[in-house]
Write a protein that holds these residues in place. Structure first.
Motif, short mmCIF file in Angstrom:
data_model
loop_
_atom_site.label_atom_id
_atom_site.label_comp_id
_atom_site.label_asym_id
_atom_site.label_seq_id
_atom_site.Cartn_x
_atom_site.Cartn_y
_atom_site.Cartn_z
N ASP A 185 -2.41 -5.82 -4.43
CA ASP A 185 -3.48 -5.37 -5.32
C ASP A 185 -3.81 -3.92 -4.96
OD1 ASP A 185 -6.03 -4.69 -6.40
OD2 ASP A 185 -6.53 -6.82 -6.57
N TRP A 186 -3.42 -2.99 -5.82
CA TRP A 186 -3.59 -1.57 -5.55
C TRP A 186 -5.05 -1.12 -5.65
CZ3 TRP A 186 0.11 1.42 -3.53
CH2 TRP A 186 1.40 0.90 -3.53
N GLY B 91 0.80 -1.22 0.00
CA GLY B 91 0.00 0.00 0.00
C GLY B 91 0.83 1.27 0.00
N TRP B 92 0.12 2.38 0.07
CA TRP B 92 0.74 3.70 -0.07
C TRP B 92 1.66 4.08 1.10
CZ3 TRP B 92 1.12 5.59 -4.59
CH2 TRP B 92 0.14 5.32 -5.55
N ARG B 93 1.57 3.41 2.21
CA ARG B 93 2.46 3.70 3.34
C ARG B 93 3.51 2.61 3.51
NH1 ARG B 93 3.69 7.85 4.97
NH2 ARG B 93 4.17 7.04 7.00
N GLY B 94 3.76 1.83 2.47
CA GLY B 94 4.56 0.63 2.62
C GLY B 94 5.98 0.64 2.09
N LEU B 95 6.55 1.80 1.79
CA LEU B 95 7.90 1.80 1.24
C LEU B 95 8.91 1.17 2.19
CD1 LEU B 95 9.52 4.61 -0.84
CD2 LEU B 95 10.86 3.28 0.78
N ALA B 96 8.93 1.58 3.43
CA ALA B 96 9.91 1.05 4.39
C ALA B 96 9.72 -0.45 4.61
CB ALA B 96 9.83 1.80 5.71
N ASP B 97 8.47 -0.89 4.68
CA ASP B 97 8.19 -2.31 4.86
C ASP B 97 8.72 -3.13 3.68
OD1 ASP B 97 6.71 -4.53 6.33
OD2 ASP B 97 5.80 -4.63 4.33
#
Length: 183
Positions: free
Chosen positions: A93-94, A67-73
């Motif tokens: 799935d966006w 998802g949109w807050r998932g870069l670090a993960d």
């Protein structure tokens, strides 16, 4: 080393092959949103295939981000994609905002991981080639919103904040062996 694309694509492919030598090829390609990472990954994969590299696995971080807050993960998952005992990731799935199928990776096959967050302090030592793709922030934004417009526009500022946090924490441009730019 800095390369200008597309003119240097052949030299880049040759360098990637030489960097791997007799080891498993692992290429990490990072850069800001809209800088052309997906295009470079596609063109590099084709150039490597022309040079006899077979079985290249291309992982797009866009499929890994939860998802949109998932870069670090997603960035934290990259080392396990390379060295994990059961390497793979859950595709995101966006449209429906949930993970879907698990993609299993062959731990012996060549690997190219492209996307913001691919190159971190933890993943860099595991790669045979580390690439940073650069482009100015306004050009990147124009390209990214031109490509993904309505889907991306409401999230641009938040995503840009996550990118900057990644860059501060990991300094991927400094970790890169090669810096490239579309010209």
């Amino acid at each position: 080393m800095t390369m200008r694309l597309p003119a240097a694509l052949g030299a880049l492919a040759d360098r990637v092959i030489a960097d791997a030598a007799d080891r498993r090829m692992v290429v990490l390609l990072d850069g800001g949103s809209g800088s052309g990472k997906s295009r470079l990954a596609d063109e590099l994969a084709a150039a490597l295939a022309e040079r006899g590299v077979t079985g290249l696995q291309l992982v797009r971080m866009d499929d890994v981000y939860p998802g949109w807050r998932g870069l670090a993960d997603a960035a934290a998952q990259v080392p396990a994609l390379i060295t994990g005992t059961d390497p793979g990731y859950w595709r995101w799935d966006w449209q429906e905002h949930h993970r879907t199928t698990r993609v299993v990776l062959d731990p012996a096959a060549p690997l190219l991981v492209e996307g913001c967050g691919a190159l971190t302090r933890d993943s860099a030592p595991l790669a045979t080639t580390r690439l940073w793709l650069t482009m100015g922030p306004e050009d990147r934004k124009t390209r990214a919103l031109g490509r993904d417009g309505e889907l991306f526009a409401p999230h641009w500022d938040d995503w840009a904040d996550q990118e900057r946090a990644h860059w501060r924490a990991n300094r991927p441009a400094r970790l890169a062996d090669i810096r490239a730019r579309w010209c």
